[in-house]
Design a protein around this motif. Structure first.
Motif, PDB file in Angstrom:
ATOM      1  N   ASP A  61      -3.756  -1.979 -14.339  1.00 41.04           N
ATOM      2  CA  ASP A  61      -2.831  -0.381 -14.848  1.00 41.04           C
ATOM      3  C   ASP A  61      -2.871   0.296 -16.283  1.00 41.04           C
ATOM      4  O   ASP A  61      -3.605   1.007 -16.433  1.00 41.04           O
ATOM      5  N   THR A  70      -6.181  -7.426  -4.200  1.00 43.35           N
ATOM      6  CA  THR A  70      -5.252  -7.808  -5.215  1.00 43.35           C
ATOM      7  C   THR A  70      -4.218  -9.837  -4.547  1.00 43.35           C
ATOM      8  O   THR A  70      -3.688 -10.423  -5.122  1.00 43.35           O
ATOM      9  N   SER A 119      -9.526   3.072  -7.918  1.00 42.94           N
ATOM     10  CA  SER A 119      -9.032   1.589  -7.419  1.00 42.94           C
ATOM     11  C   SER A 119     -10.356   1.011  -6.462  1.00 42.94           C
ATOM     12  O   SER A 119     -10.474   0.073  -6.491  1.00 42.94           O
ATOM     13  N   HIS A 169      -5.812  -3.109  -2.618  1.00 46.17           N
ATOM     14  CA  HIS A 169      -5.250  -4.175  -2.641  1.00 46.17           C
ATOM     15  C   HIS A 169      -5.633  -5.594  -1.830  1.00 46.17           C
ATOM     16  O   HIS A 169      -4.712  -6.253  -2.272  1.00 46.17           O
ATOM     17  N   SER A 227      -4.251   6.308  -1.946  1.00 42.93           N
ATOM     18  CA  SER A 227      -4.397   4.525  -1.700  1.00 42.93           C
ATOM     19  C   SER A 227      -5.139   3.547  -2.180  1.00 42.93           C
ATOM     20  O   SER A 227      -6.313   3.835  -2.544  1.00 42.93           O
ATOM     21  N   ASN A 228      -4.442   2.094  -2.427  1.00 41.56           N
ATOM     22  CA  ASN A 228      -5.003   1.832  -2.802  1.00 41.56           C
ATOM     23  C   ASN A 228      -6.444   0.673  -2.336  1.00 41.56           C
ATOM     24  O   ASN A 228      -5.273  -0.166  -1.995  1.00 41.56           O
ATOM     25  N   TYR A 262      -5.420   2.585 -14.723  1.00 38.80           N
ATOM     26  CA  TYR A 262      -4.964   4.052 -14.346  1.00 38.80           C
ATOM     27  C   TYR A 262      -4.373   4.302 -15.433  1.00 38.80           C
ATOM     28  O   TYR A 262      -3.654   5.837 -15.143  1.00 38.80           O
ATOM     29  N   TRP A 267       4.262  -1.717  -9.804  1.00 45.16           N
ATOM     30  CA  TRP A 267       2.605  -2.640 -10.038  1.00 45.16           C
ATOM     31  C   TRP A 267       3.576  -4.334  -9.648  1.00 45.16           C
ATOM     32  O   TRP A 267       3.148  -4.973  -9.100  1.00 45.16           O
ATOM     33  N   ILE A 283       2.575   2.375  -2.994  1.00 48.70           N
ATOM     34  CA  ILE A 283       1.272   2.936  -4.722  1.00 48.70           C
ATOM     35  C   ILE A 283       1.200   4.339  -4.141  1.00 48.70           C
ATOM     36  O   ILE A 283       0.822   5.227  -5.304  1.00 48.70           O
ATOM     37  N   TYR A 284       1.100   4.265  -2.721  1.00 46.60           N
ATOM     38  CA  TYR A 284       0.712   5.715  -1.656  1.00 46.60           C
ATOM     39  C   TYR A 284       2.000   6.585  -2.296  1.00 46.60           C
ATOM     40  O   TYR A 284       1.935   7.987  -2.845  1.00 46.60           O
ATOM     41  N   VAL A 334       0.674  -0.814  -0.074  1.00 48.19           N
ATOM     42  CA  VAL A 334       0.263   0.180   0.448  1.00 48.19           C
ATOM     43  C   VAL A 334       1.005   1.232   0.142  1.00 48.19           C
ATOM     44  O   VAL A 334      -0.312   2.421  -0.965  1.00 48.19           O
TER      45      VAL A 334
END
Lengths: 276, 336
Positions: free
Chosen positions: B96, B49, B117, B46, B42-43, B100, B220, B35-36, B32
């Protein structure tokens, strides 16, 4: 306020879900086109008749031309908001041009991404946030040489020779240094690619007069080593004194272009831009 | 007074489970926080995932088990892990490119990416439940215990048993290895340094010739690795159930925020803070106190502050306390 609905954050200030790091305003050339041989004779580096602005907004540059010959120093001056920094970004490919071209050493590089321009031998020192604050001085220099595959240690040694203070601080985070030292890191980082052209955006902004003189001396030293320099400077008088070529920009267009000495002597330029 | 039995009971019911759980949260929170730091949002996907990564690993594990492939006393899932990571990395890179990247090109505000997300989260959640179902799945094989409660009792002659599960040992060892590898990567390798540089200053990274799309892709891939490892370890330790992973999002976010978003060390510290507080607050201390109390003075109640059903409330409470008194987290994160 913004025209682009994606960029509207709906007033969100929650830092626990979004990183408050300011967004990049660059609109780099993405296509990643190829450099093509340019027709005719042109200066070593030229941003020729550039027109463009950020996003879908109004044009900031209007038919603006800046050029510099090999081994010379060119300086761009002008009032606030004249598009000086934007012109530099455009030359470096950080801005999608609507028209105009950028040529380097007999090649048209308009379609190249900024990374590809770095590979071609261009280096750029932005005006603000020009160091990686959380990285050490040495890591900053290493990042400058990111594209190089050969041994970079000799170049690091050269940078330390040019800026001895950085050698003592090499394990320190760049964010902990003083303004003048940061500027040195920034210039050092740019020199790490062993560039042919060094572009500096107001290198002396926000540093004390003593540090400023010192920085100017170093820049002249770099130019003497054969590196072409294109520089934006707030401190017009001092910059034009060392410039081979000077550009006065007004509202994104060329107002006056001449040698540095001639611009300093021009009564019109003196009256409007140099304060008498 | 019987402090040795008390300590053993405490180790058995609090310290060991919390350390394993903390390590799982820490690896999740590292994903997390990366990604941030690099993609600036904030994903929310997650947790799912992690579920996807664990699911892929489980499917490959079952395949290996059907072939009779085993890893001696260790779970077969370890053999399947690289395949799970590869599949998850492929999914994340696809997401992505398909989702994204469009918003990145629009220079969308990060809060938009947060909501995006969330959409991705629902899709992944549906995908996982569609493929493997909503039920509990067990895929642990090999030796179940490093030390079982009974062996411990026989060895020491104590009243209290101390069980140390293989999955717990594995979690702790893996966490140490993963964290060491990640720090080595970020601080010593060229690519890792370029990721830190990009997280620090996007424009300058561009000027240095660092390709943003490459940094994003590497991010990623690393996140896929971290999420899958965390998901599989959690699955081995407890059990795999898609909905549990969705719920794990809360303690993971709490861990990342408590530690300081964007700070890898913070994510690890945060993971352990959250895990230890969740388990300590919801543990019934009757037995431990009973060993300390003089004969006949054992407490009648369970001495449990909160029922285990409220363990998520603990993460929430800690999150709020930290945000009130130290908004940047324990280790100064990005929110300065």
């Amino acid at each position: 306020m913004t025209k682009n609905a994606w960029q509207d954050d709906r007033g969100n200030k929650d830092r626990s879900i979004t990183n408050p790091k300011p967004p990049s305003d660059a609109e780099p050339v993405r296509k990643g086109g190829k450099a093509v041989k340019a027709e005719g004779d042109s200066p070593f580096l030229i941003g020729d008749r550039m027109t463009g602005g950020y996003g879908t907004g109004a044009n900031i540059l209007n038919d603006c031309t800046v050029a510099v010959e090999k081994g010379e120093i060119a300086v761009i001056v002008g009032p606030n908001g004249a598009g000086k920094s934007t012109a530099m970004k455009a030359v470096f490919g950080m801005l999608n041009l609507k028209s105009g071209s950028v040529r380097l050493d007999g090649e048209d590089i308009t379609a190249l991404t900024p990374q590809d321009r770095v590979a071609k031998g261009m280096a750029f020192v932005p005006q603000t946030s020009n160091v990686f604050v959380s990285l050490t001085v040495e890591e900053n220099l290493e990042m400058g040489a990111f594209l190089r595959k050969d041994d970079i240690r000799p170049t690091i040694a050269q940078v330390y020779e040019l800026f001895p203070i950085l050698k003592d601080k090499r394990r320190q985070a760049a964010g902990e240094l003083s303004g003048g030292q940061r500027q040195q890191v920034a210039v050092g980082r740019a020199l790490m690619t062993q560039p042919k052209v060094l572009m500096l955006d107001e290198p002396t902004a926000g540093v004390s007069p003593i540090v400023m003189d010192e920085l100017f001396d170093r820049i002249i030293e770099v130019a003497r080593a054969g590196i072409t320099i294109l520089m934006v400077e707030q401190n017009a008088r001092q910059a034009l004194e060392i410039a081979d070529k000077g550009y006065v920009l007004v509202q994104g267009a060329n107002a006056y272009t001449d040698t540095g000495k001639a611009l300093l002597a021009d009564p019109e330029v003196r009256r409007t831009f140099l304060g008498g | 007074m019987d402090p040795i039995n008390a300590i053993v009971a405490l180790l058995n019911f609090v310290v060991i489970p919390a350390t394993a759980y903390g390590a799982q949260l820490a690896i999740g929170a590292l994903g997390v926080t990366m990604i941030y730091g690099i993609l600036r949002f904030s994903n929310f996907a997650h947790g799912d995932t992690m579920a996807f990564g664990a699911m892929c690993t489980i499917l490959v594990t079952w395949l290996f088990q059907s072939w009779g492939l085993h890893l001696w006393v260790l779970p077969t899932a370890l053999l399947a892990l690289p395949f799970g990571i590869a599949a998850t990395a492929a999914l994340l890179i696809f997401t992505d490119r398909a989702v994204y990247r469009f918003y990145r090109r629009q220079k969308a505000a990060p809060v938009i990416l947060v909501i995006v997300s969330m959409g991705v989260m629902f899709v992944m959640n549906g995908l996982v439940r569609f493929i493997i179902g909503v039920e509990d799945q067990n895929f642990l094989d090999g030796e179940r215990f490093i030390i079982s409660a009974r062996t411990f009792k026989e060895m020491t002659g104590l009243d209290e048993g101390l069980a140390f599960k293989t999955s717990q040992g594995l979690t702790i060892v893996t966490a140490v290895v993963v964290v060491a590898a990640l720090f080595w990567f970020l601080n010593r390798t060229r690519t890792g340094k370029s990721m830190r540089a990009f997280s620090d200053n996007e424009d300058l990274a561009l000027l240095s010739g660092i390709n943003p799309e490459k940094v994003v892709t590497y991010t990623w891939i690393i996140v896929a690795g971290l999420a899958t490892i965390a998901g599989v370890l959690y699955g081995l330790d407890k059990s795999f159930k898609p909905f549990t992973y969705f719920q794990l999002l809360l303690p993971i976010f709490a861990a990342a925020i408590v530690g300081g978003l964007g700070s890898p060390i913070g994510a690890i510290a945060g993971g352990f803070v959250i895990a230890f507080s969740e388990i300590t607050v919801t543990y019934a201390f009757k037995k431990v106190l009973g060993y300390f109390a003089p004969g006949g003075w054992e407490p009648d109640s369970l001495m449990q502050l909160l029922s285990t059903d409220y363990k998520f409330a603990v993460s929430f409470a800690i999150l709020i306390i930290v945000l009130l008194f130290k908004p940047t987290g324990l280790f100064k994160g990005k929110s300065v």
